[in-house]
Each structure stands twice: as structure tokens, then as C-alpha cells.
Design an enzyme around this catalytic site. Structure first.
Site, PDB file in Angstrom:
ATOM      1  N   GLY A 191       0.813  -1.217   0.000  1.00  0.00           N
ATOM      2  CA  GLY A 191       0.000   0.000   0.000  1.00  0.00           C
ATOM      3  C   GLY A 191       0.841   1.259   0.000  1.00  0.00           C
ATOM      4  O   GLY A 191       1.736   1.445  -0.813  1.00  0.00           O
ATOM      5  N   GLY A 192       0.529   2.143   0.961  1.00  0.00           N
ATOM      6  CA  GLY A 192       1.244   3.409   1.037  1.00  0.00           C
ATOM      7  C   GLY A 192       2.736   3.216   1.224  1.00  0.00           C
ATOM      8  O   GLY A 192       3.542   4.078   0.844  1.00  0.00           O
ATOM      9  N   GLY A 426      17.088   8.503 -35.297  1.00  0.00           N
ATOM     10  CA  GLY A 426      16.604   9.242 -34.124  1.00  0.00           C
ATOM     11  C   GLY A 426      17.527   9.067 -32.936  1.00  0.00           C
ATOM     12  O   GLY A 426      17.646   9.965 -32.094  1.00  0.00           O
ATOM     13  N   ALA A 427      18.179   7.914 -32.896  1.00  0.00           N
ATOM     14  CA  ALA A 427      19.047   7.659 -31.748  1.00  0.00           C
ATOM     15  C   ALA A 427      20.259   8.596 -31.763  1.00  0.00           C
ATOM     16  O   ALA A 427      20.772   8.980 -30.704  1.00  0.00           O
ATOM     17  CB  ALA A 427      19.477   6.205 -31.736  1.00  0.00           C
TER      18      ALA A 427
HETATM   19  C1  HXC Z   1      -1.980  -2.527  11.625  1.00  0.00           C
HETATM   20  C2  HXC Z   1      -0.606  -4.254  11.086  1.00  0.00           C
HETATM   21  C3  HXC Z   1      -0.622  -3.868   9.727  1.00  0.00           C
HETATM   22  C4  HXC Z   1      -1.406  -2.731   9.382  1.00  0.00           C
HETATM   23  C5  HXC Z   1       0.634  -5.585   9.914  1.00  0.00           C
HETATM   24  N1  HXC Z   1       0.181  -5.325  11.141  1.00  0.00           N
HETATM   25  N2  HXC Z   1       0.135  -4.720   9.027  1.00  0.00           N
HETATM   26  N3  HXC Z   1      -1.278  -3.582  12.027  1.00  0.00           N
HETATM   27  N4  HXC Z   1      -2.053  -2.108  10.365  1.00  0.00           N
HETATM   28  N5  HXC Z   1      -1.458  -2.288   8.137  1.00  0.00           N
HETATM   29  C6  HXC Z   1       0.483  -6.035  12.362  1.00  0.00           C
HETATM   30  C7  HXC Z   1      -0.175  -7.391  12.400  1.00  0.00           C
HETATM   31  O1  HXC Z   1      -1.494  -7.294  12.871  1.00  0.00           O
HETATM   32  C8  HXC Z   1       0.737  -8.128  13.355  1.00  0.00           C
HETATM   33  O2  HXC Z   1       0.391  -7.769  14.672  1.00  0.00           O
HETATM   34  C9  HXC Z   1       2.095  -7.556  13.082  1.00  0.00           C
HETATM   35  O3  HXC Z   1       1.855  -6.305  12.416  1.00  0.00           O
HETATM   36  C10 HXC Z   1       2.921  -8.418  12.146  1.00  0.00           C
HETATM   37  O4  HXC Z   1       2.153  -8.752  11.015  1.00  0.00           O
HETATM   38  P1  HXC Z   1       2.024 -10.243  10.455  1.00  0.00           P
HETATM   39  O5  HXC Z   1       0.875 -10.263   9.530  1.00  0.00           O
HETATM   40  O6  HXC Z   1       2.026 -11.206  11.589  1.00  0.00           O
HETATM   41  O7  HXC Z   1       3.408 -10.375   9.661  1.00  0.00           O
HETATM   42  P2  HXC Z   1       3.694 -11.138   8.288  1.00  0.00           P
HETATM   43  O8  HXC Z   1       3.082 -12.488   8.304  1.00  0.00           O
HETATM   44  O9  HXC Z   1       5.154 -11.030   8.092  1.00  0.00           O
HETATM   45  O10 HXC Z   1       2.938 -10.309   7.146  1.00  0.00           O
HETATM   46  C11 HXC Z   1       3.322  -8.984   6.891  1.00  0.00           C
HETATM   47  C12 HXC Z   1       2.322  -8.288   5.911  1.00  0.00           C
HETATM   48  C13 HXC Z   1       0.887  -8.474   6.490  1.00  0.00           C
HETATM   49  C14 HXC Z   1       2.425  -8.962   4.544  1.00  0.00           C
HETATM   50  C15 HXC Z   1       2.718  -6.852   5.813  1.00  0.00           C
HETATM   51  O11 HXC Z   1       0.893  -8.066   7.881  1.00  0.00           O
HETATM   52  C16 HXC Z   1      -0.122  -7.680   5.761  1.00  0.00           C
HETATM   53  O12 HXC Z   1      -0.614  -8.099   4.703  1.00  0.00           O
HETATM   54  N6  HXC Z   1      -0.507  -6.528   6.317  1.00  0.00           N
HETATM   55  C17 HXC Z   1      -1.521  -5.690   5.747  1.00  0.00           C
HETATM   56  C18 HXC Z   1      -1.010  -5.021   4.523  1.00  0.00           C
HETATM   57  C19 HXC Z   1      -1.996  -4.015   3.972  1.00  0.00           C
HETATM   58  O13 HXC Z   1      -2.947  -4.385   3.259  1.00  0.00           O
HETATM   59  N7  HXC Z   1      -1.863  -2.737   4.418  1.00  0.00           N
HETATM   60  C20 HXC Z   1      -2.746  -1.674   4.129  1.00  0.00           C
HETATM   61  C21 HXC Z   1      -2.408  -1.177   2.744  1.00  0.00           C
HETATM   62  S1  HXC Z   1      -3.430   0.136   2.240  1.00  0.00           S
HETATM   63  P3  HXC Z   1       0.390  -8.836  15.852  1.00  0.00           P
HETATM   64  O14 HXC Z   1       0.059  -8.029  17.046  1.00  0.00           O
HETATM   65  O15 HXC Z   1      -0.640  -9.838  15.500  1.00  0.00           O
HETATM   66  O16 HXC Z   1       1.766  -9.398  15.860  1.00  0.00           O
HETATM   67  C22 HXC Z   1      -2.502   1.488   2.467  1.00  0.00           C
HETATM   68  C23 HXC Z   1      -3.208   2.745   2.120  1.00  0.00           C
HETATM   69  C24 HXC Z   1      -2.318   3.793   1.594  1.00  0.00           C
HETATM   70  O17 HXC Z   1      -1.400   1.450   2.874  1.00  0.00           O
HETATM   71  C25 HXC Z   1      -2.664   4.101   0.192  1.00  0.00           C
HETATM   72  C26 HXC Z   1      -1.719   5.049  -0.430  1.00  0.00           C
HETATM   73  C27 HXC Z   1      -1.922   5.230  -1.906  1.00  0.00           C
END
Ligand code: HXC
Length: 530
Positions: A191-192, A426-427
Site C-alpha cells: 500500500g502506502g 533518431g538515436a
Molecule cells: C496494523 C498491522 C498492519 C497494518 C501488519 N500489522 N500490518 N497492524 N495495520 N497495516 C500487524 C499485524 O497485525 C501483526 O500484529 C504484526 O503487524 C505483524 O504482522 P504479520 O501479519 O504477523 O506479519 P507477516 O506475516 O510477516 O505479514 C506482513 C504483511 C501483512 C504482509 C505486511 O501483515 C499484511 O498483509 N498486512 C496488511 C497489509 C496491507 O494491506 N496494508 C494496508 C495497505 S493500504 P500482531 O500483534 O498480531 O503481531 C494502504 C493505504 C495507503 O497502505 C494508500 C496510499 C496510496
């Protein structure tokens, strides 16, 4: 005015920083919080991070920066979310470490996301810390380095985290062309967490442990039914060979961080600064006799332009950017006579050095970086033209090729070019020609400056003629254009030089251009064909 001595004398038993035995209980409490902050999400999560072969956010800073140079700020910042159980946990620093430090004695501003705290996700407070750091870097005129290891927007905070990200994006754009921005991808970034790096100048990744994607494999599967691993979707391999999103891939974090240190040595601190000089023991006037024999007799036989670059630059070293993407063009930093230069070169070893969409995008982005930061451009030309065909045309080679034209035309840094062999069509125009305000245009005796190769040209202008007469015309064409003299006679080449003199000549010419200054008509900004 001479001030009186303080009423507190050295002998008084009052809190005094010189009295190390004395403990101020208020400070002790604060230091205890600081010590806890040093552990981020705690020992257990640090172990998980280490098990994945990853360093912690703090360990990364200690590798990146000169020893003892890190000055942290924002250690005590906490999140303010009270929803979804967030009122029960809080970590000082809120998942990002921010501060400044030195690389080879020069200042940089750094943030390092801590995956052990809420997966390094970006909250309102986390974003505010990064924004403050970026604002300080802009005021100080020093590079910004981001160590990214983040699950993206912190889901619990909703729009506050989206707002935070967007504030970071705005600053990335404001800083673009003002201070160099470098992004290190050191974990799964979604994401961001990928759009901020995408707005920066350089993105470096670690093979098999860092990923960049807008949406992860789970979302991909639920939306498109496609099953894909993190590595296949957005690993270092993908982004440095196919998408062109990242400029470098390294086997581990230590290698990546030391590459960042190296990159910084080529760069000025900001757009008003000059890159630092690194004089080497390589003599400026070192002749390069092997270059006299490097061009094969047969024009169809390729050679590796990297061998040419190695002969010419200081200590035979080019720090290539994105070397495995669009390998038909080379881009990278090197030094000539101790000065940083940006090198762009067609590589006849790959696709005969032809220009295609990826090559144009790769080279133009590099050129624009160099131009933003006062880095002279040295171009080596051996190119048969733009790649023809429906695949390229339909994908917009006209638009993307125009980027390269635009980038060279717009660049006001010193522009030096050497035609080693082909400069066709052109190059020829595009590759730093005199007509695009090239400052120094040199050619080797093997240079061929023509609209196209002899066979294609004669087939167009003598279509239907007998083979015998066509062969005669081909010979005449080659006599006229398979030489630098035609272009040199028109004054479009400043000189034809012996290949062995290339290094010495470029260094002398570069020094003459040290104070080059160009003024351009006022505009808000140009409209590069994107
Ligand atoms: C809050 C989060 C988080 C998030 C991870 N965690 N991502 N908490 N917000 N976005 C937390 C988990 O709950 C977990 O907490 C700890 O971080 C570790 O994550 P895991 O999932 O256990 O780790 P892993 O298996 O290594 O996977 C990592 C990951 C996955 C691939 C990044 O966590 C994931 O898919 N996260 C979400 C990604 C996502 O969709 N983000 C939002 C994108 S939208 P605990 O306490 O359980 O250990 C965005 C908008 C901006 O960013 C747009 C701009 C254009």
C-alpha cells in the site's frame, strides 16, 4: 557584558551534569522509558525479526551511519488511537525511529520503520515523525533516507493513517529535486509503504526478504483468483529486472546498507551543492590503448560497452543503477578525475544496443536525477536506432522515447558524449547530440553517423534496382556515412579522437565546464511526456 559566575558553585551538592554519581529521579524515569523504546516491540518480536534474517530498525541505523553519529528525535512519541483495542498498548516511538546522522562525515536524515511495533504500520503519529524529519532535512539541505519495513497504513486508525501517508507523499514530491531521497525496502511493503519509495530517487531491495506491492497475495487471490507468492508478485528480482520499480537488489541487508553509504558518496547534499570530490591515484592522462582495438572489425559483432567504461573512468569502477533492467542501456555513477559523473551508454552486447521503451525510461529517469543534482552527464553512443515493431509501437515507444529526448534536451549540467560506433537515425539525435545542446561531442574513427544502416537505406532509395547497382550504392553509402567525417565536416562533432585518448580528453573537457551556467526561459515546469 561579562556574566557573573553562577550562584551554584562546583562544590554545591545540587543536580549537575558533571556529577555522574547524582541521579535525578525525573531523568531516571525518562531514561527508563527510553531504554524500553530501544527494544521496540520487545525481545520476542526482535527474535522473530532475526529469525527471518532481518536486522532490527536500530541495528540497521547502526550499520548505515558513521559510528556514534545518530541523533534521535521523537523517541517518546506515541499513537493516539483508542479503537480496536489500541488503548491497551502503546510503544514509545510508535514504530518508527527518526533522526539524523553522518555518512562518510556528511549529514543525512533517516527514518527506520520498526516491524516489531504493529508491523511497522503507519499511524498518524508515525507519519508526523517522518514528516518532521523530512521538513528538517529540507531546511538543512541534506538527503533523506528511508528504511522501510511496513505493513502500510495502520488499519485501526482509518483515515488518520491515510492522511498521514498523503502528508508524506506531498513531502516526497516537495523534496524531489531539492535533496536526494533514497528508499531501502527491508521487508514486506504494501500500500502506502510502496508509494512513498516510488516517489523517491532510488529504491534498493534485498533479495528474498523484501517485497513491494500495492496489494498482497491474499487480496490478489480474492479479487482476481490469481495465486502468487510475495516473491513472484513483488520481490527484488521482479522489480529490478521486469518492472523497473527498484534500482538495486542485494543479497542481504548489510550489503544493501553499505551500497547506500556508497551511493551517498557520489551525491551532493542538495541541489545547490556540488558532489564531493574523491581524487584517486588513477592518473588523469592515463592512456587507454586497449580501446584502440575494442571495436570489432565486423560491424555485426558486438562488444561490451562496460569494457569501454572500465577503461575510461577512475579506477575502472562504475556504480551501476538497475543493471539488470533494460540491459541494452547502462546507467550509473562513476568518477572522472575525482569528480562524480553520471554515465549513460548504449550496450551493443544486448539487442545490438537498440533503444526501446524500457531503455528510454531507464536512461531518462537517471538523466533527470543527475541534472537535478549538478552531476555532469557522460554519454557513450553505439546505437542502431529505436526498436521497430508493433509490440513497441503499441506500447507507446513514441511517448516513452520522447522522454529520453526531453531529458537530454532539458538537462543543463555539462553534457559530454563519445560516439564509438553507430549513431543512427533518431538515436543519433537523442543521445546527447550537439543539437540538444551537448557541450562536447567526440567520436572515434570507427563512428558511423547516418540515418540508418547501409542496406536498409539503399533498399528505400533504390528500390527495384538491380542487385549489382544496389551493391554499388551500398558501398558508396558506407564510404560516405560509415565514418565520423561527414558529421565532423558539418561541425556536429567537436573532434575525432584516438580511442586511447578518451579518458584524458573527457577529464580536460569536464574541467573546462566546471562553471557551466545556462539560463532558460521562465516556466512553472515543463510537461515531459509521461
Ligand atoms: C496494523 C498491522 C498492519 C497494518 C501488519 N500489522 N500490518 N497492524 N495495520 N497495516 C500487524 C499485524 O497485525 C501483526 O500484529 C504484526 O503487524 C505483524 O504482522 P504479520 O501479519 O504477523 O506479519 P507477516 O506475516 O510477516 O505479514 C506482513 C504483511 C501483512 C504482509 C505486511 O501483515 C499484511 O498483509 N498486512 C496488511 C497489509 C496491507 O494491506 N496494508 C494496508 C495497505 S493500504 P500482531 O500483534 O498480531 O503481531 C494502504 C493505504 C495507503 O497502505 C494508500 C496510499 C496510496
Amino acid at each position: 557584558v561579562r556574566y557573573q559566575h553562577s550562584a551554584i558553585s562546583d562544590d554545591d551538592e545540587l543536580p549537575d551534569s558533571r556529577d555522574r554519581e547524582h541521579k535525578d529521579p525525573r531523568l531516571e524515569k525518562i531514561e527508563a522509558i527510553r531504554q524500553k523504546a530501544m527494544l521496540g516491540g520487545g525481545e520476542k518480536r526482535i527474535q522473530v525479526q532475526h529469525k527471518k534474517g532481518k536486522l532490527t530498525a536500530r541495528e540497521r541505523l547502526s550499520v548505515l551511519l558513521d559510528p556514534g553519529s545518530f541523533l534521535e528525535s521523537g523517541t517518546f512519541v506515541e499513537h493516539r488511537c483508542r479503537d480496536f483495542g489500541m488503548d491497551k498498548t502503546s510503544f514509545s516511538g510508535d514504530g518508527v525511529i527518526t533522526g539524523s546522522g553522518l555518512i562518510a562525515g556528511r549529514p543525512v536524515f533517516v527514518y527506520s520503520q520498526d516491524f516489531t511495533v504493529y508491523g511497522g504500520s503507519l499511524s498518524e503519529s508515525h507519519a508526523a515523525k517522518i514528516c518532521r524529519l523530512m521538513d528538517r532535512a529540507m531546511k538543512a539541505g541534506a538527503p533523506i533516507i528511508g528504511l522501510n519495513d511496513s505493513g502500510g497504513a495502520r488499519i485501526q486508525e482509518g483515515v488518520m493513517s491515510l492522511a498521514g501517508y498523503t502528508e508524506v507523499f506531498q513531502r516526497n514530491v516537495d523534496a524531489s529535486g531539492v535533496v536526494p531521497q533514497i528508499s531501502c525496502i527491508l521487508g514486506p511493503c504494501a500500500g502506502g509503504a510502496v508509494y512513498s519509495p516510488a516517489l523517491t530517487d532510488f529504491v534498493f531491495m534485498v533479495r528474498n526478504s523484501s517485497y513491494m506491492f500495492l496489494t498482497g497475495p491474499d487480496v490478489v487471490k480474492s479479487v482476481t483468483m490469481e495465486e502468487v507468492t510475495q516473491e513472484e508478485l513483488g520481490g527484488a528480482e521482479v522489480h529490478t529486472t521486469r518492472s523497473g520499480v527498484a534500482q538495486g537488489a542485494w543479497d542481504n541487508e548489510l550489503e544493501l546498507l553499505s551500497a547506500v553509504r556508497e551511493l551517498v558518496t557520489y551525491l551532493p547534499l542538495n541541489n545547490r551543492d556540488k558532489p564531493p570530490l574523491y581524487p584517486s591515484s588513477d592518473p588523469d592522462d592515463r592512456p587507454c590503448p586497449t580501446l584502440d582495438r575494442i571495436i570489432p572489425e565486423n560491424a555485426e559483432v558486438p562488444y561490451d560497452m562496460r569494457d569501454v567504461l572500465a577503461e575510461v573512468v577512475d579506477d575502472r569502477y562504475v556504480f551501476e543503477m538497475i543493471p539488470d533492467f533494460a540491459r541494452n542501456v547502462i546507467s550509473g555513477f562513476a568518477r572522472l578525475g575525482g569528480e562524480t559523473v553520471g554515465v549513460i551508454a548504449n550496450n551493443p552486447l544486448v539487442l545490438a544496443g537498440v533503444l526501446d521503451i524500457d531503455a528510454a525510461i531507464k536512461a531518462s529517469r537517471f538523466i533527470r536525477f543527475c541534472d537535478s543534482f549538478n552531476i555532469p552527464l557522460i554519454t557513450f553512443v553505439d546505437v542502431p536506432g529505436f526498436l521497430p515493431g508493433t509490440q513497441q509501437e503499441h506500447a507507446g515507444v513514441i511517448r516513452h522515447g520522447a522522454k529520453l529526448l526531453y531529458a537530454y534536451a532539458e538537462a543543463t549540467v555539462p553534457k559530454l558524449a563519445v560516439i564509438t560506433r553507430k549513431a543512427y537515425g533518431g538515436a543519433y539525435c537523442v543521445m546527447s547530440s550537439q543539437h540538444l545542446r551537448g557541450d562536447v561531442n567526440l567520436a572515434w574513427p570507427s563512428a558511423e553517423v547516418a540515418v540508418m544502416g547501409s542496406k536498409g537505406a539503399i533498399e528505400v532509395i533504390f528500390k527495384g534496382h538491380s542487385k549489382e547497382s544496389m551493391d554499388k550504392e551500398v558501398a558508396a553509402y558506407e564510404e560516405k556515412f560509415y565514418t565520423p567525417l561527414s558529421a565532423a565536416r558539418h561541425g556536429f562533432l567537436d573532434d575525432v579522437i584516438a580511442p586511447r585518448d578518451t579518458r584524458a580528453r573527457l577529464i580536460r573537457e569536464l574541467r573546462l565546464l566546471k562553471h557551466k551556467s545556462v539560463s532558460r526561459p521562465w516556466k512553472k515546469h515543463g510537461n515531459i511526456p509521461l
